[in-house]
Write a protein that holds these residues in place. Structure first.
Motif, PDB file in Angstrom:
ATOM      1  N   LEU A   5      54.152  44.565  36.129  1.00 28.04           N
ATOM      2  CA  LEU A   5      53.021  43.871  36.742  1.00 28.04           C
ATOM      3  C   LEU A   5      52.798  44.243  38.201  1.00 28.04           C
ATOM      4  N   ASP A   6      53.875  44.611  38.918  1.00 31.29           N
ATOM      5  CA  ASP A   6      53.634  44.898  40.340  1.00 31.29           C
ATOM      6  C   ASP A   6      53.851  46.363  40.698  1.00 31.29           C
ATOM      7  N   CYS A   7      53.662  47.233  39.726  1.00 30.88           N
ATOM      8  CA  CYS A   7      53.745  48.665  40.019  1.00 30.88           C
ATOM      9  C   CYS A   7      52.605  49.056  40.954  1.00 30.88           C
ATOM     10  N   LYS A   8      52.905  49.995  41.863  1.00 31.55           N
ATOM     11  CA  LYS A   8      51.892  50.373  42.849  1.00 31.55           C
ATOM     12  C   LYS A   8      51.014  51.524  42.363  1.00 31.55           C
ATOM     13  N   GLU A   9      51.459  52.207  41.315  1.00 32.77           N
ATOM     14  CA  GLU A   9      50.676  53.349  40.813  1.00 32.77           C
ATOM     15  C   GLU A   9      49.297  52.891  40.346  1.00 32.77           C
ATOM     16  N   PRO A  10      48.246  53.559  40.851  1.00 33.99           N
ATOM     17  CA  PRO A  10      46.874  53.148  40.472  1.00 33.99           C
ATOM     18  C   PRO A  10      46.659  53.176  38.958  1.00 33.99           C
ATOM     19  N   GLY A  11      47.212  54.182  38.310  1.00 35.14           N
ATOM     20  CA  GLY A  11      47.038  54.294  36.860  1.00 35.14           C
ATOM     21  C   GLY A  11      47.622  53.101  36.135  1.00 35.14           C
ATOM     22  N   CYS A  12      48.837  52.712  36.541  1.00 38.32           N
ATOM     23  CA  CYS A  12      49.481  51.564  35.904  1.00 38.32           C
ATOM     24  C   CYS A  12      48.723  50.277  36.211  1.00 38.32           C
ATOM     25  N   LYS A  13      48.281  50.169  37.471  1.00 35.98           N
ATOM     26  CA  LYS A  13      47.531  48.975  37.867  1.00 35.98           C
ATOM     27  C   LYS A  13      46.328  48.775  36.949  1.00 35.98           C
ATOM     28  N   GLU A  14      45.645  49.917  36.703  1.00 38.67           N
ATOM     29  CA  GLU A  14      44.459  49.888  35.857  1.00 38.67           C
ATOM     30  C   GLU A  14      44.802  49.390  34.455  1.00 38.67           C
ATOM     31  N   LEU A  15      45.866  49.969  33.898  1.00 36.07           N
ATOM     32  CA  LEU A  15      46.249  49.608  32.530  1.00 36.07           C
ATOM     33  C   LEU A  15      46.680  48.148  32.436  1.00 36.07           C
ATOM     34  N   LEU A  16      47.196  47.622  33.536  1.00 36.15           N
ATOM     35  CA  LEU A  16      47.768  46.285  33.468  1.00 36.15           C
ATOM     36  C   LEU A  16      46.823  45.206  33.964  1.00 36.15           C
ATOM     37  N   ARG A  17      45.638  45.621  34.356  1.00 34.78           N
ATOM     38  CA  ARG A  17      44.723  44.649  34.941  1.00 34.78           C
ATOM     39  C   ARG A  17      44.473  43.447  34.014  1.00 34.78           C
ATOM     40  N   GLU A  18      44.337  43.750  32.720  1.00 35.58           N
ATOM     41  CA  GLU A  18      44.052  42.680  31.770  1.00 35.58           C
ATOM     42  C   GLU A  18      45.306  42.172  31.060  1.00 35.58           C
ATOM     43  N   ALA A  19      46.453  42.655  31.537  1.00 35.04           N
ATOM     44  CA  ALA A  19      47.696  42.291  30.852  1.00 35.04           C
ATOM     45  C   ALA A  19      48.003  40.805  31.022  1.00 35.04           C
ATOM     46  N   PRO A  20      48.728  40.249  30.070  1.00 37.32           N
ATOM     47  CA  PRO A  20      49.136  38.852  30.217  1.00 37.32           C
ATOM     48  C   PRO A  20      50.081  38.698  31.403  1.00 37.32           C
ATOM     49  N   THR A  21      49.932  37.603  32.139  1.00 36.43           N
ATOM     50  CA  THR A  21      50.771  37.353  33.313  1.00 36.43           C
ATOM     51  C   THR A  21      51.482  36.021  33.132  1.00 36.43           C
ATOM     52  N   PRO A  22      52.459  35.757  33.959  1.00 32.82           N
ATOM     53  CA  PRO A  22      53.168  34.477  33.850  1.00 32.82           C
ATOM     54  C   PRO A  22      52.209  33.285  33.864  1.00 32.82           C
ATOM     55  N   LEU A  23      51.132  33.409  34.643  1.00 30.14           N
ATOM     56  CA  LEU A  23      50.212  32.269  34.752  1.00 30.14           C
ATOM     57  C   LEU A  23      49.549  31.930  33.420  1.00 30.14           C
ATOM     58  N   ASP A  24      49.422  32.942  32.541  1.00 31.91           N
ATOM     59  CA  ASP A  24      48.798  32.696  31.244  1.00 31.91           C
ATOM     60  C   ASP A  24      49.714  31.930  30.298  1.00 31.91           C
ATOM     61  N   PHE A  25      50.968  31.849  30.647  1.00 31.99           N
ATOM     62  CA  PHE A  25      51.939  31.274  29.711  1.00 31.99           C
ATOM     63  C   PHE A  25      52.630  30.030  30.225  1.00 31.99           C
ATOM     64  N   LEU A  26      52.082  29.450  31.304  1.00 30.11           N
ATOM     65  CA  LEU A  26      52.747  28.265  31.859  1.00 30.11           C
ATOM     66  C   LEU A  26      52.700  27.114  30.853  1.00 30.11           C
ATOM     67  N   CYS A  27      53.830  26.436  30.727  1.00 29.71           N
ATOM     68  CA  CYS A  27      53.850  25.247  29.883  1.00 29.71           C
ATOM     69  C   CYS A  27      53.109  24.123  30.604  1.00 29.71           C
ATOM     70  N   LEU A  28      52.944  23.019  29.923  1.00 33.21           N
ATOM     71  CA  LEU A  28      52.164  21.930  30.498  1.00 33.21           C
ATOM     72  C   LEU A  28      52.688  21.509  31.854  1.00 33.21           C
ATOM     73  N   SER A  29      54.008  21.345  31.943  1.00 27.61           N
ATOM     74  CA  SER A  29      54.528  20.789  33.188  1.00 27.61           C
ATOM     75  C   SER A  29      54.510  21.834  34.301  1.00 27.61           C
ATOM     76  N   CYS A  30      54.792  23.097  33.967  1.00 29.27           N
ATOM     77  CA  CYS A  30      54.718  24.153  34.988  1.00 29.27           C
ATOM     78  C   CYS A  30      53.295  24.292  35.500  1.00 29.27           C
ATOM     79  N   SER A  31      52.372  24.222  34.590  1.00 30.90           N
ATOM     80  CA  SER A  31      50.980  24.397  34.948  1.00 30.90           C
ATOM     81  C   SER A  31      50.492  23.238  35.823  1.00 30.90           C
ATOM     82  N   ALA A  32      50.933  22.044  35.477  1.00 28.02           N
ATOM     83  CA  ALA A  32      50.544  20.871  36.277  1.00 28.02           C
ATOM     84  C   ALA A  32      51.156  20.964  37.672  1.00 28.02           C
TER      85      ALA A  32
END
Length: 420
Positions: free
Chosen positions: A206-233
């Motif tokens: 997720l935090d690779c600096k290579e532009p190519g990787c950044k591009e490929l990962l732009r739409e990738a799932p991130t920790p924020l997409d998977f927060l449980c109810l209490s983490c998210s709250a």
RNA sequence: GUGGAUGUAGCUCAACCGGUUAGAGCGCCAGACUGUGGAUCUGGAGGCUGUGGGUUCAAAUCCCAUCAUCCACCCCA
């Protein structure tokens, strides 16, 4: 052959130490203002503490520790970071029985066997703050506020706060799977480091600096997409708190932490312009760490500041501190009797708390004055045969060259008055 | 751990294509000025050219190794 210092461990010389002392004063004053108490832990611990606390799989523990055996064959390590040791001390000294939360700060050297470069050294210094015993998002916000206030007092400009939540271990399990299955079909487009990461440490993608990787990962799932109810709250509440404190931030879903103990809140303060290393302070929440280290389940949150990086940034921005540790008065004497007498005058000045020094090389009057000039003193007290016989001393202002003869008894009061 | 650049006086740097005793500025010490700093002038000290090998009649210069520094990667503060 003279012995040289080992790689990556700079000497901090007079002149620079003024800057350090100023920064350390700011740290202490600020921490106390926020209700934090200093803790000092040893600079080495049993290796196991870092293996358990920081995480066996982290680069820090796997390849960057200074580890050695003591005389009984026990494995010790120079601390590579501050939090694990503070946690150990928290448990060992039963601080969970203190009024909660317990708010601590530390400042001191850390050691990592890394290749040195701009803003990175094998012995470096961190200032850190930790709060134990509260899950309140307000505490996370306070810690962030303290961190930002530190930079503000120093006068640093242009920094940005990035926040995220890496979630609890439950959130993360699904995330890793999802991330890997997202990227697996596209591994061919990744840089060679990232192709490694897919199996070894997928979150790092997720935090690779290579532009190519950044591009490929732009739409990738991130920790924020998977927060449980209490983490998210919790994360939402933190953002509310920051809003209330008028602290602006960027949410950076791609932020990844290098230490295993982080849970939930994580943040970084970024400042460009100090080489490739742009994080000058970072931290987050570690709600499982105390338990992992053998203590009662106790939540925690904190940060660490890189002192060298902060000093580098201050230098980069042309921010100077007025270090005032040099003597302001130089006592000059010619003639054996006068020199003996001048020593007593010097002693009296020092007893009165006036920073004073003298020539130690048996130089003539002229050379002594030259010394005084080079040392940058403001005042010179001159005692020769004539002054000696009259019970006086000549007091010379080095900036204007003005000189007056005063009674010895007046010397200290006059120097004090002038100093103010 | 990987890659690149660089090591000459205390500091900043010279020294041609390998060629006599490695220079300059700044700094340091002293004198001109035997009771007065800064300015000027004059003089002095200071170097095994990072270290160890090699090539050569000859190495600061070319080659190898090593150490260190700087920069970047990895990673992190």
């Amino acid at each position: 052959m003279p012995i040289k210092k080992p790689r990556g461990v700079p000497d901090i010389l007079p002149g620079e130490t003024d800057r350090w002392q100023h920064l350390e004063r700011v740290v202490r004053e600020l921490a106390h203002v926020y209700g934090y108490q200093e803790i000092r832990t040893p600079i080495f611990e049993f290796t196991e503490l870092f293996q358990r606390g920081v995480g066996e799989g982290t680069d820090i523990v796997a390849k960057e520790m200074y580890t050695f055996n003591d005389r009984r064959g026990r494995s010790l390590s120079l601390r590579p970071e501050g939090t694990a040791a503070v946690v150990r001390a928290f448990i060992e000294n039963n601080m969970y029985t203190w009024p909660q939360p317990v708010k601590l700060y530390y400042i001191g050297p850390m050691f990592r066997y890394d290749r040195p470069q701009a803003g990175r050294y094998r012995q470096f210094h961190q200032f850190g703050a930790e709060v134990f015993g509260s899950t309140e998002p307000g505490v996370d916000a306070e810690v962030i506020e303290l961190l930002l206030r530190f930079y503000k007092i120093l006068g640093l400009k242009g920094l940005s706060l990035e926040i995220s939540s890496v979630g609890c271990p439950e959130c993360r399990k699904e995330l890793t799977d999802s991330l890997v299955s997202y990227i697996r079909p596209q591994t061919a487009g990744l840089c060679k480091d990232c192709r490694d990461r897919v199996d070894r440490n997928p979150l790092r993608l997720l935090d690779c600096k290579e532009p190519g990787c950044k591009e490929l990962l732009r739409e990738a799932p991130t920790p924020l997409d998977f927060l449980c109810l209490s983490c998210s709250a919790h994360f939402a509440a933190l953002r509310q708190e920051l809003l209330a404190l008028k602290i602006s931030y960027n949410i950076n879903p791609h932020m990844v932490r290098g230490l295993d103990y982080y849970t939930g809140t994580s943040f970084e303060v970024i400042l460009p312009g100090i080489g490739a290393q742009s994080a000058i302070g970072a931290g987050g929440r570690y709600d499982n760490l105390v338990k992992t280290c053998g203590g009662p389940p106790t939540p925690g949150v904190g940060f660490a500041v890189g002192i060298e990086r902060t000093l580098l940034a201050l230098e980069e921005q042309g921010i100077e501190f007025s270090g005032d540790t040099q003597p302001g008065v130089f006592v000059v004497a010619v003639g054996e009797d006068a020199v003996r007498h001048a020593l007593r005058i010097l002693q009296a000045l020092r007893e009165a708390g006036i920073r004073a020094d003298r020539d130690h090389a048996n130089r003539g009057l002229k050379a002594q004055l030259k010394q005084a000039h080079r040392r940058g003193v403001k005042w010179v007290v001159i005692v020769g045969e004539e002054e000696l016989s009259r019970g006086t001393a000549a007091l010379r202002a080095m900036d204007t060259g003005e000189q007056v003869e005063v009674n010895e008894s007046e010397l200290i009061p006059r120097l004090r008055a002038w100093r103010a």
